[in-house]
Write an enzyme that holds these catalytic residues in place. Structure first.
Site, PDB file in Angstrom:
ATOM      1  N   GLU A  10      25.823   3.844 -11.410  1.00 29.40           N
ATOM      2  CA  GLU A  10      25.007   3.897 -12.627  1.00 29.40           C
ATOM      3  C   GLU A  10      25.853   3.996 -13.892  1.00 29.40           C
ATOM      4  O   GLU A  10      25.448   3.485 -14.949  1.00 29.40           O
ATOM      5  CB  GLU A  10      24.035   5.075 -12.548  1.00 29.40           C
ATOM      6  N   PHE A  46      12.838  16.912  -4.876  1.00 29.83           N
ATOM      7  CA  PHE A  46      13.956  16.059  -4.451  1.00 29.83           C
ATOM      8  C   PHE A  46      14.316  15.066  -5.563  1.00 29.83           C
ATOM      9  O   PHE A  46      13.459  14.390  -6.103  1.00 29.83           O
ATOM     10  CB  PHE A  46      13.573  15.308  -3.176  1.00 29.83           C
ATOM     11  N   GLN A  47      15.574  15.003  -5.879  1.00 35.62           N
ATOM     12  CA  GLN A  47      16.121  14.137  -6.924  1.00 35.62           C
ATOM     13  C   GLN A  47      15.464  14.365  -8.281  1.00 35.62           C
ATOM     14  O   GLN A  47      15.268  13.438  -9.065  1.00 35.62           O
ATOM     15  CB  GLN A  47      16.039  12.658  -6.517  1.00 35.62           C
ATOM     16  N   LYS A  68       7.102   8.862 -11.719  1.00 32.26           N
ATOM     17  CA  LYS A  68       6.687   7.825 -10.781  1.00 32.26           C
ATOM     18  C   LYS A  68       5.173   7.598 -10.813  1.00 32.26           C
ATOM     19  O   LYS A  68       4.703   6.452 -10.705  1.00 32.26           O
ATOM     20  CB  LYS A  68       7.146   8.179  -9.372  1.00 32.26           C
ATOM     21  N   MET A  96      49.254   7.599 -21.115  1.00 33.80           N
ATOM     22  CA  MET A  96      49.075   8.405 -22.318  1.00 33.80           C
ATOM     23  C   MET A  96      49.189   9.893 -22.000  1.00 33.80           C
ATOM     24  O   MET A  96      49.723  10.670 -22.803  1.00 33.80           O
ATOM     25  CB  MET A  96      47.719   8.101 -22.960  1.00 33.80           C
TER      26      MET A  96
END
Length: 587
Positions: free
Chosen positions: A56, A118-119, A168, A485
């Site tokens: 993602e 959940f999630q 949802k 760096m």
């Protein structure tokens, strides 16, 4: 009017807004949206193309690359919980670099919000401080209006990311949808046109200045190609020298006679000295960040300062200015050019100022030692890449580190929207997905990610995305086997105690590229450099070049942390020492 599901409303609204590409990764909380996208691809001829990334974070950077190279907003679709949290780095990156992006996240059903389902994650709470605005939509009847408003907010004023969190059950519930008219937000009304009296004052100051500098930034790029053309016209009229932030490269051509180069920590000697000695600094679409100013009490101490910016909150935030002009950079430049011509100002005589600048240019601060004759200096590799590709005006992305600064210093940009890099957040892993986004938005362009061997591994899985969609992206790794760096700062700041900055156990990048269906090329000596670049450009598919460069070369010039522009380190192969605690805190 027939009712539609929230998912169908979302897809129809995206179509109405002209969205062509969505970068995303499916999950349980966005399955209704993915089904709606699937059906639109069959029923409407696929007006929206979905690009399946492998992470993602890569979706957000790809959307940034798409937006930065096309001027259109980038769109991201991810699921709830870890899908949303994985996107936070890219959202923050877009906020700091003012990239227009709309991120659509799934959420657990409204009845489960706050139950540690959940999630489930508090996406609105998590992203409140790294977005321009965010929404949690609980009513499908409001979803269409929210989508349109989100795009308006993301793309107007100072651009930035907007998150829309959609539970949802809202995606499944039905409501009516009609395309709204022009957005008239009650409170969000950014000032686009400048106050004419303020612009007239800027013009008068420019006409009277003996040592002016135009300090340009990414706001000019964000304003659109016309703003860059207006900048060039203003320079032609006034003769004022031009410098730029990292994000503003390309607004004025690198081959232009008034170009000073980039300024700031790894900017040119002439740019930093001109800024220090100027009597007038006109900042246009830039924000006086710490990497530009160096020590604040020593920053351009004898100049009057003008700040032209669309974001009122940026004015006097870091540096106090004498005159503020709140406006879109393009509109302000248009007014400045018009007023200058209307008043028939003669071109100022800046002979003495230009003579001083020529003296600073004569230092040739970007020169570098050529090494032992066989090893490749990283600066030489970037210049060779530039010479081989400049006729095609490629789009260049970068990861973050020494290679990023070498690319900014040694690759000349003649036009806007050709330079895509993570400036404010400094996000390793940005370059490859950004190149993918840029390639999708510019299918006929040559797109090259100039990378380091450490940064490229942050999102190396996106090699699969380029392969899947047959994108001819090129990756040019400057491989010095160090987090360069970090190593340079350890050399400068911590007496060369290289704690965990050596890249042990590197993969064979050529074999790795081939495993993903890419062409892999390794360049190990100077006599292979031009031929390796030619082979990369001759291949019509994706190519990864592993260019082995000098391991301990430092990136100069540089202003040490906490130092003034006049304290630049110009060239040295080894810099070692111990900084005081105050300077260490600024690294």
């Amino acid at each position: 009017m027939t009712e539609k599901s929230g998912a169908d409303i979302l897809v129809e609204a995206l179509c109405d807004l002209g969205v062509e590409v969505v970068f995303g990764y499916p999950g349980g909380a966005v399955l209704p949206i993915y089904d709606a996208l699937f059906r639109q691809s069959k029923e409407r001829g696929g007006r929206i193309r979905h690009i399946l990334v492998r992470h993602e974070q890569a979706a957000t950077h790809a959307a940034e690359g798409y937006a930065r190279s096309t001027g259109k907003p980038g769109v991201v679709l991810v699921t709830s919980g870890p899908g949303a949290t994985n996107a936070v780095t890219g959202i923050t990156d877009a906020l700091l670099d003012s990239i227009p992006m709309v991120v659509i996240t799934g959420q657990v059903p409204t009845g489960l919000i706050g139950t540690d389902a959940f999630q489930e994650a508090d996406t609105v709470g998590i992203t409140r401080h790294c977005t321009k605005h965010n929404y949690l939509v609980k009513d499908p009847a409001k979803l269409g209006a929210v989508i349109h408003e989100a795009f308006h907010i993301a793309t107007s004023g100072r651009p930035g990311p907007v998150v829309i969190d959609i539970p949802k059950d809202v995606q499944v519930a039905t409501a009516k949808y009609a395309k709204p008219g022009p957005i008239q937000h009650k409170t969000y009304r950014p000032q686009v046109k400048a106050d004419r009296a303020a612009v007239e004052a800027v013009v008068d100051m420019l006409a009277a200045a003996e040592r002016p500098v135009l300090y340009t930034g990414g706001g000019i790029i964000n304003s659109g190609p016309a703003a860059s053309q207006l900048l060039r016209e203003l320079v032609r009229l006034t003769g004022a020298p031009v410098t730029s932030t990292l994000m503003g490269l390309g607004a004025y051509p690198a081959t232009g006679p008034h170009w000073l180069g980039m300024l700031g920590m790894h900017g040119t000697y002439e740019a930093n000295m001109a800024m220090n000695q100027a009597d007038l600094v006109v900042a246009i679409g830039s924000r006086f960040d710490d990497r530009v100013t160096g020590r604040l009490d020593a920053f351009s101490p004898n100049s009057r300062k003008v700040h032209i910016d669309i974001d009122r909150s940026s004015v006097n935030k870091n540096v106090r200015v004498d005159l503020a002009v709140i406006a879109d950079a393009g509109h302000a430049l248009e007014d400045m050019v018009h007023i200058w011509k209307a008043r028939q100002h003669p071109r100022p005589d800046l002979t003495e100022w230009n003579h001083r600048i020529d003296g600073w240019r004569a230092v040739r601060c970007l020169d570098f030692p050529e090494g032992n004759g066989t090893e490749i200096m990283p600066q030489r590799a970037v210049r060779a890449l530039y010479e081989a590709t400049k006729a095609r005006q490629p789009i260049i992305t970068t990861e973050v580190g020494q290679h990023q600064m070498w690319a900014a210093q040694h690759f000349g940009f003649e036009a806007p929207n050709k330079w895509l890099t993570s400036g404010g957040l400094g996000t390793m892993g940005y370059g490859l997905p950004a190149a993918i986004g840029a390639q999708l938005g510019n299918p006929n362009a040559l797109v090259i990610d100039i990378a380091g061997e450490a940064s490229i591994q942050m999102n190396i899985q996106e090699l699969a995305t380029a392969s899947q969609y047959r994108l001819p992206v090129k990756i040019f790794i400057l491989n010095n086997e160090y987090m360069g760096m970090v190593r340079q700062w350890q050399e400068l700041t911590y007496s060369s105690r290289y704690a965990e900055s050596y890249s042990e156990s590197l993969p064979d990048f050529v074999k790795l590229a081939e495993a993903y269906g890419w062409k892999g090329i390794r360049i190990e000596t100077l006599d292979q450099l031009d031929g390796g670049i030619a082979d990369m450009l001759a291949h019509d598919g994706p190519v990864l070049v592993d260019c082995m460069v000098s391991k301990l070369t430092n990136c100069f010039p540089m202003i040490p942390s906490g130092a003034a522009h006049t304290d630049m380190i110009l060239q040295a192969n080894e810099v070692s020492g111990e900084m005081d605690d105050e300077a260490k805190a600024l690294v």
